[in-house]
Enzyme design. Structure first.
Site, PDB file in Angstrom:
ATOM      1  N   HIS A 308       0.849  -1.190   0.000  1.00 29.05           N
ATOM      2  CA  HIS A 308       0.000   0.000   0.000  1.00 29.05           C
ATOM      3  C   HIS A 308       0.879   1.234   0.000  1.00 29.05           C
ATOM      4  O   HIS A 308       1.941   1.258   0.634  1.00 29.05           O
ATOM      5  CB  HIS A 308      -0.918   0.006   1.229  1.00 29.05           C
ATOM      6  N   ASP A 366      -7.755  -4.693  -0.555  1.00 27.15           N
ATOM      7  CA  ASP A 366      -8.315  -5.014  -1.868  1.00 27.15           C
ATOM      8  C   ASP A 366      -8.195  -6.503  -2.181  1.00 27.15           C
ATOM      9  O   ASP A 366      -9.066  -7.077  -2.841  1.00 27.15           O
ATOM     10  CB  ASP A 366      -7.609  -4.205  -2.957  1.00 27.15           C
TER      11      ASP A 366
END
Length: 433
Positions: A308, A366
């Site tokens: 991320h 995700d």
């Protein structure tokens, strides 16, 4: 709070510039550069705004190094465990968690606004059946201002609150309609007896042929996903909403701009990309070759759903999503499904492989949300639409905060110009020779 000043040397004029340093309630201090150009004739240069605070906000705080995410000061772990999505919506909009009476009133208000204007359904007929749901959402959500123009005075707090309620209530209905339209099935209208998430699941997955019986495990899983996606500070889509709102645009146009930005594969489209990647790998036996491709600097392949930009150690949402993912797979008996076995093996390798550990390429939110959505029977082209459904409240909260901010002004970033210097068109230009 201003507590000290920063000195910057202008090498061209050999003069010093004094800039205030501001402190928030937590997090790093920031240098206030509003007067930098006036004092020095220079701008800052920060592509991607990685070191620039575009606003002050009381809504969400992220510490990427420590893996902390707070909504109005509350840790995301506590909110996901102890609250419902609508409680979190109330918190983001109002700054405090609701009392039991306030929650009942809020739930009731949301429920009675879930229907959309009947003429709005005509918009769907203008789209191809195979249109991407996000393309349809951009058009239909944007059209809401044509139907609910009775409360578009952005200077009125009452009008802003009405618009907030309408958007939170109607976006799930529109998202479900996008899916039904693409499959050729009839629209399922909301039912006031159902909860917010139950209503969406019925509109999304049920048909008039059968009665809808909500599974509490699956309802709670989707509710938690919406909580985890409700806000994430000044991300690309939220910044887009704020920038659009700074011009005085109506709230429906601003939220539509956020939906359009969210559609990008690097933002809200990441969970759809995860499922597409799993389908490409196809089999557990092929994982080693794809891991090798991911480690090869000369190979363009990238593992989707890992790492991320903000979180450098761990994404606090990912841990919660992982638990939710396994709850759903257990409830539906899907641990032996080939696709999910593939995903779980990829997860195991990422958590144990020294390369992934060193690079801190852990599975992110995700990765797990795509798996959960697929397990719930939601097609991959709807993943980003569900992300938009959860994020709508965050966008509205930031939009409302910006409008109420007395320091708010229209967004107008500067640039470092690298084109041609001033030049003249030749006198013989356009004349025949």
């Amino acid at each position: 709070m201003t507590h000290k000043r920063s000195l910057i040397l202008n090498e061209n004029t050999h003069t010093l510039c004094e800039l205030p340093i501001l402190s928030g309630t937590t997090g790093p201090d920031v240098i206030d550069v509003e007067t930098l150009y006036k004092q020095t004739g220079m701008f800052t240069y920060d592509p991607g705004f990685t070191s620039t605070a575009s606003c002050s906000s009381t809504i969400t705080y992220i510490d990427g190094e420590a893996g902390i995410l707070l909504y109005r000061g509350y840790p995301i772990e506590q909110l996901a465990e102890k609250c419902t999505f609508l409680e979190v919506c109330y918190l983001l909009l109002n700054g405090e968690l609701p009392s039991s009476t306030e929650l009942l009133d809020f739930q009731s208000t949301i429920t009675i606004h879930t229907m959309v204007h009947d003429q709005l359904t005509n918009f769907f007929k203008g789209f191809r059946r195979d249109a991407h749901p996000m393309a349809i959402m951009v058009g239909v959500v944007g059209a809401l201002s044509a139907f609910y123009h009775d409360a578009l005075d952005i200077k009125s707090k009452k009008d802003r609150d009405i618009s907030a309620i309408r958007l939170i209530a109607k976006v799930p209905t529109i998202a479900a309609m996008c899916h039904k339209y693409s499959t050729g099935l009839p629209f399922m209208y909301p039912q006031n007896k159902l909860s917010y998430v139950e209503n969406f699941m019925r509109m999304m997955l049920a048909t008039p042929c059968d009665d809808f019986v909500p599974n509490p495990v699956l309802v709670r899983a989707l509710d938690r996903i919406l909580i985890l996606h409700a806000d994430h500070e000044q991300n690309a889509s939220t910044s887009t909403v704020r920038l659009a709102g700074s011009s005085g645009a109506n709230p429906y146009a601003c939220i539509t701009s956020g939906i359009a930005c969210l559609w990008g594969a690097a933002h809200g489209g990441a969970n759809e990309a995860v499922l597409n990647m799993l389908k490409e790998i196809a089999d557990v036996s092929r994982i080693p070759s794809y891991i090798a491709k991911a480690k090869d600097k000369n190979d363009a392949f990238r593992l989707m759903g890992f790492g991320h930009r903000v979180y450098k150690n761990h994404d606090p949402r990912a841990k919660l999503m992982r638990a939710t993912c396994h709850e759903v797979l257990t409830e539906l008996g899907l641990h032996d499904d080939p696709l999910f076995k593939l995903a779980l093996e990829l997860e195991r390798i990422a958590l144990e492989d020294p390369y992934f550990i060193e690079k801190k390429l852990y599975p992110n939110v995700d990765f797990y949300s795509g798996i959960v959505f697929h397990a719930l029977g939601i097609p991959s082209n709807m993943f980003t639409a569900l992300f938009a459904m959860g994020r709508t409240v965050g966008w509205i909260a930031h939009w409302d905060e910006m409008i109420a901010d007395p320091d708010q002004k229209i967004g107008r970033p500067r640039q470092l110009y690298t084109g041609s210097k001033m030049r003249n068109i030749p006198e013989n230009h356009g004349k025949s020779t």
